[in-house]
Design an enzyme around this catalytic site. Structure first.
Site, PDB file in Angstrom:
ATOM      1  CG  ASP A  21      -2.105   0.929   1.090  1.00 49.60           C
ATOM      2  OD1 ASP A  21      -2.373   1.393  -0.036  1.00 49.60           O
ATOM      3  OD2 ASP A  21      -2.758   1.209   2.104  1.00 49.60           O
ATOM      4  CG  HIS A  38      -0.205   1.733  -9.296  1.00 53.37           C
ATOM      5  ND1 HIS A  38      -0.455   1.474  -7.957  1.00 53.37           N
ATOM      6  CD2 HIS A  38      -1.280   2.438  -9.746  1.00 53.37           C
ATOM      7  CE1 HIS A  38      -1.640   2.008  -7.634  1.00 53.37           C
ATOM      8  NE2 HIS A  38      -2.145   2.602  -8.692  1.00 53.37           N
ATOM      9  CG  LEU A 133       8.652 -17.481  -2.567  1.00 46.50           C
ATOM     10  CD1 LEU A 133       8.444 -17.468  -1.062  1.00 46.50           C
ATOM     11  CD2 LEU A 133       9.114 -16.107  -3.056  1.00 46.50           C
TER      12      LEU A 133
HETATM   13  C1  IPE Z   1      -5.571  -2.708  -0.170  1.00 47.01           C
HETATM   14  O1  IPE Z   1      -5.186  -1.381  -0.334  1.00 47.01           O
HETATM   15  C2  IPE Z   1      -5.583  -3.424  -1.485  1.00 47.01           C
HETATM   16  C3  IPE Z   1      -4.287  -3.604  -2.131  1.00 47.01           C
HETATM   17  C4  IPE Z   1      -3.121  -3.260  -1.654  1.00 47.01           C
HETATM   18  C5  IPE Z   1      -4.342  -4.246  -3.426  1.00 47.01           C
HETATM   19  P1  IPE Z   1      -6.256  -0.216  -0.536  1.00 47.01           P
HETATM   20  O2  IPE Z   1      -5.480   1.025  -0.680  1.00 47.01           O
HETATM   21  O3  IPE Z   1      -7.191  -0.565  -1.628  1.00 47.01           O
HETATM   22  O4  IPE Z   1      -7.053  -0.266   0.845  1.00 47.01           O
HETATM   23  P2  IPE Z   1      -7.870   0.871   1.603  1.00 47.01           P
HETATM   24  O5  IPE Z   1      -8.854   1.404   0.620  1.00 47.01           O
HETATM   25  O6  IPE Z   1      -6.892   1.905   2.039  1.00 47.01           O
HETATM   26  O7  IPE Z   1      -8.489   0.171   2.762  1.00 47.01           O
HETATM   27  C1  IPE Z   2      -1.559   0.158  -3.377  1.00 43.37           C
HETATM   28  O1  IPE Z   2      -1.338   1.522  -3.443  1.00 43.37           O
HETATM   29  C2  IPE Z   2      -1.824  -0.449  -4.731  1.00 43.37           C
HETATM   30  C3  IPE Z   2      -3.212  -0.879  -4.946  1.00 43.37           C
HETATM   31  C4  IPE Z   2      -4.184  -0.779  -4.095  1.00 43.37           C
HETATM   32  C5  IPE Z   2      -3.494  -1.477  -6.232  1.00 43.37           C
HETATM   33  P1  IPE Z   2      -2.533   2.557  -3.486  1.00 43.37           P
HETATM   34  O2  IPE Z   2      -2.906   2.790  -4.912  1.00 43.37           O
HETATM   35  O3  IPE Z   2      -3.626   2.120  -2.605  1.00 43.37           O
HETATM   36  O4  IPE Z   2      -1.840   3.861  -2.901  1.00 43.37           O
HETATM   37  P2  IPE Z   2      -2.443   4.871  -1.844  1.00 43.37           P
HETATM   38  O5  IPE Z   2      -2.905   4.061  -0.674  1.00 43.37           O
HETATM   39  O6  IPE Z   2      -3.581   5.561  -2.519  1.00 43.37           O
HETATM   40  O7  IPE Z   2      -1.307   5.786  -1.511  1.00 43.37           O
HETATM   41 MG    MG Z   3      -4.046   2.365  -0.653  1.00 48.27          MG
END
Ligand code: IPE
Ligand code: IPE
Ligand code: MG
Length: 240
Positions: A21, A38, A133
């Site tokens: 995240d 990403h 793994l």
């Molecule tokens: C969780 O992250 C999903 C992934 C990392 C794929 P999100 O960014 O979607 O989660 P919330 O919305 O902060 O809970």
């Molecule tokens: C995690 O990073 C990747 C996915 C959920 C696909 P985010 O896109 O949620 O990044 P933030 O949380 O908005 O910074």
């Molecule tokens: Mg996120």
């Protein structure tokens, strides 16, 4: 190369799960579009997978796309689909060479482009016989969806109600061989599960770090394993 100093390799967690995240915030902090975050997350992912393989970890699962991530703007969803596809095309052969077994968990969905599904199947097939793994990608994954789908599978299999127990349900999870999660790591300072591996995380140790996913490296994985190894796991009992 960092060999995981400080880790007791005789007491490794069997299964580490990672909520990757903070990609969007990483990009925004640099004045870049969210999608650049990403893209930058790929190096974090590959370094983490290689670090896991290096110390002899058996199972690593990462959260790549949740059942709730469809709520994002269509352009970001489209980017994530294409990005995951290209990552598989570019990286699955080198992971194969490192004896990594690639698996996917998640709900099949017509919104996932056919070519992405094809690349997923190819990567899984290519690496199916590998013995190192097991690297599982949770894609269109939701913990509740998995439990609901397992319940539906149980009903479909005709198991009588009085024979339903945990072992019977586990057989119908997306990957019945996946062990319970010992250690869950979430980056970016968010302290929640966001519907990740709910069944498998019933007794997981949780480690939260402020590091944003694109900055995460194997050293951060090793640090989390050290924290895990200092924890006292009781599973409801008493350790004496
Ligand atoms: C969780 O992250 C999903 C992934 C990392 C794929 P999100 O960014 O979607 O989660 P919330 O919305 O902060 O809970
Ligand atoms: C995690 O990073 C990747 C996915 C959920 C696909 P985010 O896109 O949620 O990044 P933030 O949380 O908005 O910074
Ligand atoms: Mg996120």
């Amino acid at each position: 190369m960092d060999r995981g100093a400080g880790i007791d390799v005789t007491r490794l967690p069997t299964h580490v799960a990672c909520v990757m995240d903070g990609n969007g915030r990483w990009a925004q902090a640099r004045g870049l579009p969210r999608t650049e975050g990403h893209t930058a997350g790929e190096e974090a992912l590959i370094d983490t997978v290689e670090g896991a393989a290096e110390i002899g970890l058996q199972w690593l699962t990462v959260y790549a796309f949740s059942t709730e991530n469809w709520r994002r703007p269509p352009s970001e969803v489209r980017f994530l689909m294409g990005f995951n596809e290209s990552l598989l095309v570019r990286r699955s052969h080198e992971l194969h060479e490192q004896n990594v077994r690639i698996r996917f968990v998640g709900r099949p969905d017509a919104r996932i482009p056919r070519r992405v599904r094809a690349r997923i199947d190819e990567a899984v097939e290519l690496t199916a016989a590998n013995t190192g793994l097991t690297f599982t990608v949770a894609f269109n994954y939701g913990g509740r969806a998995e439990i609901v789908d397992a319940a539906a599978g149980l009903v479909r299999s005709g198991v009588p109600a009085d024979e339903v127990d945990e072992a019977a349900l586990v057989k119908h999870l997306y990957d019945a061989e996946m062990p319970e999660v010992d250690l869950m790591i979430r980056t970016s300072g968010e302290n929640r599960l966001s519907n990740f591996l709910l069944w498998q995380m019933a007794y997981s140790e949780l480690v939260f770090t402020d590091t944003l996913w694109p900055d995460f490296r194997r050293r951060d994985l090793f640090d989390a394993i050290c924290i895990y190894q200092a924890r006292d796991r009781r599973f409801g009992g008493l350790n004496r």
